[in-house]
Write a protein that holds these residues in place. Structure first.
Motif, PDB file in Angstrom:
ATOM      1  N   VAL A   1      16.881 -39.726 -17.709  1.00 55.77           N
ATOM      2  CA  VAL A   1      15.809 -38.828 -18.139  1.00 55.77           C
ATOM      3  C   VAL A   1      15.526 -37.864 -16.991  1.00 55.77           C
ATOM      4  CG1 VAL A   1      13.396 -38.636 -18.856  1.00 55.77           C
ATOM      5  CG2 VAL A   1      14.799 -40.555 -19.666  1.00 55.77           C
ATOM      6  N   VAL A   2      15.736 -36.583 -17.232  1.00 54.79           N
ATOM      7  CA  VAL A   2      15.510 -35.566 -16.202  1.00 54.79           C
ATOM      8  C   VAL A   2      14.182 -34.867 -16.487  1.00 54.79           C
ATOM      9  CG1 VAL A   2      16.320 -33.404 -15.192  1.00 54.79           C
ATOM     10  CG2 VAL A   2      17.954 -35.218 -15.748  1.00 54.79           C
ATOM     11  N   ASP A   3      13.217 -35.131 -15.632  1.00 51.70           N
ATOM     12  CA  ASP A   3      11.926 -34.439 -15.687  1.00 51.70           C
ATOM     13  C   ASP A   3      11.966 -33.384 -14.587  1.00 51.70           C
ATOM     14  OD1 ASP A   3       9.323 -33.611 -15.925  1.00 51.70           O
ATOM     15  OD2 ASP A   3       8.429 -35.446 -15.139  1.00 51.70           O
ATOM     16  N   PRO A   4      12.257 -32.135 -14.921  1.00 55.46           N
ATOM     17  CA  PRO A   4      12.456 -31.108 -13.885  1.00 55.46           C
ATOM     18  C   PRO A   4      11.125 -30.642 -13.294  1.00 55.46           C
ATOM     19  CG  PRO A   4      12.665 -30.128 -16.055  1.00 55.46           C
ATOM     20  CD  PRO A   4      12.436 -31.597 -16.281  1.00 55.46           C
ATOM     21  N   VAL A   5      10.677 -31.341 -12.271  1.00 54.40           N
ATOM     22  CA  VAL A   5       9.402 -31.001 -11.625  1.00 54.40           C
ATOM     23  C   VAL A   5       9.643 -29.787 -10.728  1.00 54.40           C
ATOM     24  CG1 VAL A   5       7.533 -31.820 -10.154  1.00 54.40           C
ATOM     25  CG2 VAL A   5       8.674 -33.403 -11.724  1.00 54.40           C
ATOM     26  N   LEU A   6       9.414 -28.617 -11.285  1.00 53.40           N
ATOM     27  CA  LEU A   6       9.684 -27.372 -10.568  1.00 53.40           C
ATOM     28  C   LEU A   6       8.439 -26.811  -9.901  1.00 53.40           C
ATOM     29  CD1 LEU A   6      11.976 -25.675 -13.246  1.00 53.40           C
ATOM     30  CD2 LEU A   6      12.579 -27.345 -11.467  1.00 53.40           C
ATOM     31  N   SER A   7       7.269 -27.271 -10.352  1.00 58.82           N
ATOM     32  CA  SER A   7       6.007 -26.854  -9.735  1.00 58.82           C
ATOM     33  C   SER A   7       4.962 -27.916 -10.018  1.00 58.82           C
ATOM     34  CB  SER A   7       5.543 -25.497 -10.274  1.00 58.82           C
ATOM     35  OG  SER A   7       5.269 -25.589 -11.659  1.00 58.82           O
ATOM     36  N   SER A   8       3.875 -27.890  -9.261  1.00 57.62           N
ATOM     37  CA  SER A   8       2.790 -28.835  -9.491  1.00 57.62           C
ATOM     38  C   SER A   8       1.892 -28.327 -10.611  1.00 57.62           C
ATOM     39  CB  SER A   8       1.962 -29.013  -8.214  1.00 57.62           C
ATOM     40  OG  SER A   8       1.209 -27.834  -7.953  1.00 57.62           O
ATOM     41  N   SER A   9       1.018 -29.201 -11.105  1.00 53.60           N
ATOM     42  CA  SER A   9       0.086 -28.787 -12.162  1.00 53.60           C
ATOM     43  C   SER A   9      -0.912 -27.760 -11.655  1.00 53.60           C
ATOM     44  CB  SER A   9      -0.662 -30.011 -12.710  1.00 53.60           C
ATOM     45  OG  SER A   9      -1.360 -30.676 -11.674  1.00 53.60           O
ATOM     46  N   THR A  10      -1.048 -27.663 -10.317  1.00 53.83           N
ATOM     47  CA  THR A  10      -1.960 -26.664  -9.742  1.00 53.83           C
ATOM     48  C   THR A  10      -1.252 -25.369  -9.378  1.00 53.83           C
ATOM     49  OG1 THR A  10      -1.655 -27.671  -7.555  1.00 53.83           O
ATOM     50  CG2 THR A  10      -3.546 -28.411  -8.856  1.00 53.83           C
ATOM     51  N   GLY A  11       0.074 -25.283  -9.639  1.00 50.38           N
ATOM     52  CA  GLY A  11       0.782 -24.024  -9.459  1.00 50.38           C
ATOM     53  C   GLY A  11       1.679 -23.924  -8.245  1.00 50.38           C
ATOM     54  N   THR A  12       1.707 -24.929  -7.384  1.00 46.62           N
ATOM     55  CA  THR A  12       2.586 -24.891  -6.216  1.00 46.62           C
ATOM     56  C   THR A  12       4.045 -24.990  -6.654  1.00 46.62           C
ATOM     57  OG1 THR A  12       0.922 -25.928  -4.803  1.00 46.62           O
ATOM     58  CG2 THR A  12       3.207 -26.042  -4.056  1.00 46.62           C
TER      59      THR A  12
END
Length: 322
Positions: free
Chosen positions: A149-160
């Motif tokens: 399962v690839v969860d592409p965490v490209l930014s944080s929920s706060t926008g970083t």
């Protein structure tokens, strides 16, 4: 020094033996009931080893996202969680203060020894902050046959922003083709596609178009999570594109000031259910229900009303953990 010895009469000895036998019988009955209860809910027998899932992701010191959130979720589902850390992230639900990627060689060693030592039944990826991280993971998992399962965490929920264009290219070329499921939100899908949706598309068409195009390009199922495009509809709807077929998974929109780590928990729950042998579509449906229930039971601390532990997993009932 004196000592005394007491002798049991035959009648008292017989009564004691009978009492012990009665208690042993009660313990066996209780054990059978616990075992049946766990197995009926999909948990492994207490006498057997649990299934194993591996998360390859960053460490969140606030424990709301990253490997900490993944481990909480795996544990909730009766799955033994392994971790390979990619980065140390100093953050709270409101702000990312600093991110320190770990050396690719260290990531390689973690994944190598875990795959050699444990019967890993499923893997998920979260934050892969460098192209080298993506390449290492792809190299070690290619040909393994382990559901990914690839969860592409490209930014944080706060926008970083966590991912450069080089990282995006590495995802597209190396990792996406290996995935059993991709779980991007809409902004992440748009970055992976290299463009934003055109103005000619309606709000309803945008997620369908993004999921379909990304699924066709990667050649793998795509679950487009709906938290970024559902507020006005009062429904949080996720779109699964799987080999030309579209399936929707909906739950009530829960209006909270922060969604820190919700995507991590969602993808970890899917990974945990896959490790337990649940079929993909059912795993998504179960994970959706679990995350929705945990959001409904979110809690906060009086010290800072803006910082929420959104996924109150410890408050879920046995029925909600199925």
């Amino acid at each position: 020094m004196t000592s005394s010895t007491s002798t049991l009469t035959p009648s008292s000895s017989s009564k004691k033996d009978s009492t012990c036998a009665h208690f042993r019988s009660l313990l066996l009955i209780a054990k059978d009931k616990v075992t049946c209860s766990l197995q009926c809910r999909g948990y492994p027998s207490p006498m057997s080893a649990p299934p194993v899932a591996l998360t390859i992701a960053g460490s969140d010191c606030s424990a709301g996202a990253g490997i900490q959130a993944d481990l909480k979720t795996f544990s909730l589902l009766g799955v033994h969680g392994l971790t390979a850390m990619t980065a140390i992230v100093s953050e709270t639900p409101r702000e990312v203060h600093d991110t320190h990627p770990l050396p690719p060689a260290l990531l390689r060693k973690q994944v190598e020894i875990l795959l050699q030592a444990y019967p890993v039944a499923s893997v998920k990826t979260g934050l892969l902050g460098t192209a080298e991280h993506v390449a290492v993971v792809a190299e070690l998992l290619e040909g393994s046959g382990i559901p990914l399962v690839v969860d592409p965490v490209l930014s944080s929920s706060t926008g970083t922003q966590f991912a450069s264009d080089k990282v995006i290219s590495a995802y597209r070329e190396r990792l996406l083709p290996l995935a059993s499921l991709l779980t991007p939100n809409l902004p992440e899908a748009q970055r992976l596609l290299g463009e934003r949706m055109g103005p000619e598309l309606s709000d309803e068409q945008i997620p369908l178009d993004a999921a379909g195009r990304l699924g066709r390009e990667a050649g793998t199922p795509v679950l487009l999570t709906g938290g970024h495009n559902s507020r006005n509809s009062h429904q949080a709807t996720d779109i699964l594109y799987d080999n030309g077929k579209v399936t929707s998974f909906s739950g009530p929109w829960i209006d909270l000031p922060s969604t820190h780590g919700t995507g991590c928990t969602y993808s970890a729950a899917i990974t945990g259910f896959l490790a337990r042998g649940v079929e993909l579509h059912d795993a998504i449906a179960k994970a959706k229900s679990l995350v929705t229930s945990s959001l409904k039971k979110s809690y906060k601390w009086p010290k800072d009303t803006e910082q929420l532990e959104l996924r109150a997993l410890n408050l879920l009932s046995p029925e909600e953990r199925k």
